[in-house]
Design a protein around this motif. Sequence first.
Motif, PDB file in Angstrom:
ATOM      1  N   GLU A 141       0.823  -1.201   0.000  1.00 27.87           N
ATOM      2  CA  GLU A 141       0.000   0.000   0.000  1.00 27.87           C
ATOM      3  C   GLU A 141       0.861   1.256   0.000  1.00 27.87           C
ATOM      4  OE1 GLU A 141      -3.779  -0.023   2.421  1.00 27.87           O
ATOM      5  OE2 GLU A 141      -2.804  -1.801   3.270  1.00 27.87           O
ATOM      6  N   ALA A 142       1.912   1.249   0.817  1.00 25.97           N
ATOM      7  CA  ALA A 142       2.792   2.414   0.897  1.00 25.97           C
ATOM      8  C   ALA A 142       3.475   2.680  -0.438  1.00 25.97           C
ATOM      9  CB  ALA A 142       3.834   2.202   1.997  1.00 25.97           C
ATOM     10  N   ALA A 193       4.010  -3.361  -5.809  1.00 23.43           N
ATOM     11  CA  ALA A 193       2.651  -3.269  -5.266  1.00 23.43           C
ATOM     12  C   ALA A 193       1.730  -4.298  -5.919  1.00 23.43           C
ATOM     13  CB  ALA A 193       2.105  -1.862  -5.467  1.00 23.43           C
ATOM     14  N   GLN A 194       1.891  -4.515  -7.219  1.00 23.50           N
ATOM     15  CA  GLN A 194       1.081  -5.533  -7.896  1.00 23.50           C
ATOM     16  C   GLN A 194       1.242  -6.898  -7.234  1.00 23.50           C
ATOM     17  OE1 GLN A 194       2.597  -5.022 -11.949  1.00 23.50           O
ATOM     18  NE2 GLN A 194       0.542  -4.490 -12.635  1.00 23.50           N
ATOM     19  N   ASP A 195       2.460  -7.229  -6.871  1.00 24.16           N
ATOM     20  CA  ASP A 195       2.739  -8.529  -6.266  1.00 24.16           C
ATOM     21  C   ASP A 195       2.208  -8.622  -4.843  1.00 24.16           C
ATOM     22  OD1 ASP A 195       4.066  -9.346  -8.569  1.00 24.16           O
ATOM     23  OD2 ASP A 195       6.046  -8.764  -7.826  1.00 24.16           O
ATOM     24  N   ALA A 196       2.157  -7.498  -4.140  1.00 22.95           N
ATOM     25  CA  ALA A 196       1.819  -7.517  -2.715  1.00 22.95           C
ATOM     26  C   ALA A 196       0.342  -7.323  -2.422  1.00 22.95           C
ATOM     27  CB  ALA A 196       2.621  -6.437  -1.988  1.00 22.95           C
ATOM     28  N   LEU A 197      -0.382  -6.656  -3.317  1.00 19.88           N
ATOM     29  CA  LEU A 197      -1.745  -6.239  -2.998  1.00 19.88           C
ATOM     30  C   LEU A 197      -2.785  -7.248  -3.459  1.00 19.88           C
ATOM     31  CD1 LEU A 197      -1.457  -2.449  -3.905  1.00 19.88           C
ATOM     32  CD2 LEU A 197      -1.441  -3.487  -1.620  1.00 19.88           C
ATOM     33  N   ARG A 208      -8.778   0.949   0.123  1.00 18.25           N
ATOM     34  CA  ARG A 208      -7.362   0.650   0.118  1.00 18.25           C
ATOM     35  C   ARG A 208      -6.906   0.284  -1.299  1.00 18.25           C
ATOM     36  NH1 ARG A 208      -5.260   0.392   5.120  1.00 18.25           N
ATOM     37  NH2 ARG A 208      -6.705   0.093   6.867  1.00 18.25           N
ATOM     38  N   ALA A 209      -5.633   0.461  -1.546  1.00 19.24           N
ATOM     39  CA  ALA A 209      -5.083   0.165  -2.864  1.00 19.24           C
ATOM     40  C   ALA A 209      -5.162  -1.332  -3.154  1.00 19.24           C
ATOM     41  CB  ALA A 209      -3.637   0.627  -2.933  1.00 19.24           C
ATOM     42  N   THR A 210      -5.517  -1.659  -4.384  1.00 21.75           N
ATOM     43  CA  THR A 210      -5.625  -3.044  -4.827  1.00 21.75           C
ATOM     44  C   THR A 210      -4.628  -3.334  -5.946  1.00 21.75           C
ATOM     45  OG1 THR A 210      -7.266  -2.486  -6.521  1.00 21.75           O
ATOM     46  CG2 THR A 210      -8.105  -3.067  -4.314  1.00 21.75           C
ATOM     47  N   LYS A 211      -4.545  -4.603  -6.309  1.00 23.55           N
ATOM     48  CA  LYS A 211      -3.713  -4.996  -7.437  1.00 23.55           C
ATOM     49  C   LYS A 211      -4.179  -4.279  -8.716  1.00 23.55           C
ATOM     50  CE  LYS A 211      -2.784  -9.347  -7.654  1.00 23.55           C
ATOM     51  NZ  LYS A 211      -1.327  -9.345  -7.335  1.00 23.55           N
ATOM     52  N   GLY A 212      -5.493  -4.167  -8.896  1.00 20.27           N
ATOM     53  CA  GLY A 212      -6.031  -3.482 -10.076  1.00 20.27           C
ATOM     54  C   GLY A 212      -5.659  -2.021 -10.111  1.00 20.27           C
ATOM     55  N   ALA A 213      -5.675  -1.354  -8.940  1.00 25.90           N
ATOM     56  CA  ALA A 213      -5.296   0.056  -8.875  1.00 25.90           C
ATOM     57  C   ALA A 213      -3.835   0.235  -9.249  1.00 25.90           C
ATOM     58  CB  ALA A 213      -5.562   0.608  -7.481  1.00 25.90           C
TER      59      ALA A 213
END
Length: 513
Positions: A141-142, A193-197, A208-213
């Motif tokens: 997210e960060a 972020a793609q890998d973590a969310l 909250r931030a998502t993989k799609g975002a």
Amino acid sequence: MKRQYFLISALLLGMTVGCNDKSLDQLNPNAVTTDSYFKTDVQIKSATNGIYAALQSTNLIAREWFFTEDLRSDDVSAGGGQLETPRNQLLTGVHDTGNSLVSSVWTGAYRVIHRANVVVDKAAASASTLTASVAAQATGEAKFLRAWSYFELVSLWGAVPLYKNYVTSLSGSAARSPEADVYAFIIADLKAAQDALPATYDAANQGRATKGAATMLLARVYMQQGDYANAKTELQKIISSGTYQLVDEYNDNFIEETEFNKESIWEVNFLPSGGTFNWNTDADGASAGEETVRTQEYSGIGWRNIIPSNSLLAEFEKTSKGDAKTDPRYAKSVYTTGDKFNNGQSTLTDDVQNGFSSTVDGKVQKISWRKFTLMYKAGVSTTGGINQRIMRYAETLLSMAECENELGNTASAVTYLNMVRSRPSVAMPAYPTANYPVTTKDQVLAAVMHERRVELNGEEIRNRDILRWRKLGKLKTEPIAYFQKGKHELLPIPQQEIDNNPNIGLKGQNPGY
């Protein structure tokens, strides 16, 4: 469902004051320090929530961000003489290094970055005391929020200071890094972020931030650099995921009751707490509701500081003769004198709409924004809690159309354009149309530009579209009347940064300022 969970926990470094040097060097043993904090899952989650609080702030999404993006575009005009001087300066291109909007967004973005850097660094340093999944989620997210902020900065200001870790002293000020380095850092953050969310959240964590975002933002980044091939790859991930789809009703993307619908990729939470806008620039503290002032700033029954520009209003298609615009998105985006509002109980008049009139098809009339305003269910103007939709699936499809066209796949591009036009509540005739033939690459690009403007109007996307198309040589005519080449491509580095950062100084200012 909205939750007031984006409140930062204050970190206090207290010192006891005595009458000798020894006592002055002592730390308060009861104070919380950066070395003793960030050790538990609760603490790292709280710190992550603090990043979102800065995003929601007056400096950014709650006020100055949408003003800055809109005033730099050709989507808006002054609502009247009530438009404050700093905003009017940005609208007319006479802004300078002391412009308060420019300074606010710059400062807000770096506050998000600083808080994000704290979370990234401390999550790594405290790995042994944190649950691995919690640390990974917080870091993802960060990094997403840090990437969003750097993208705002680099696309608006060009080369900017690049802080990869949190700064602990005044001597940590950085010089401007080349745009290429900033973009490379953004891309690395978003891939991480793609890998973590996760793809989705439960109701308590929406916003909250998502993989799609992260994927959609990465596509934006690639497009802004003219890398259409990589942008297409990212956009295809979103389309193939099946997570998102167009909602039937266009207006559901801009009202309170239908937030977090299937079309929403990322939106920023606000609370409907009834006229308690938090004027604190960081949006910290639990005593005031997390609202946005946008509905009051833009609303026809509010301050009406900004109205739709004549050029935007003229952009909507007519499919039959007469004065009325027949693209349904026109009436879903703006209010005109005579329209009903307040759940149909009130009729909009010229008198209640403060300020200037517009001209549409030769007719002078008062027109005000409908998008993101509470007029549809309110009879008086207040601040409010409509979530700011930052990215939605319609943009994904229109971006894919632009990418396909640039890569030579014009037929595929037209297909994506028509998917957006065929939304049930819009149902516009498919391309090609009389005004928009789509045989050649240039013709399809003209249709892309048109469709992006009418579909995404007033959503803080037009400015970045103009910046991209101008930089890549795609514009046939310059849409910004005041534009001076060699100056207005970028905003000025704020004067306070010039004064306080010795590694920038006067020689580090953008051209023309």
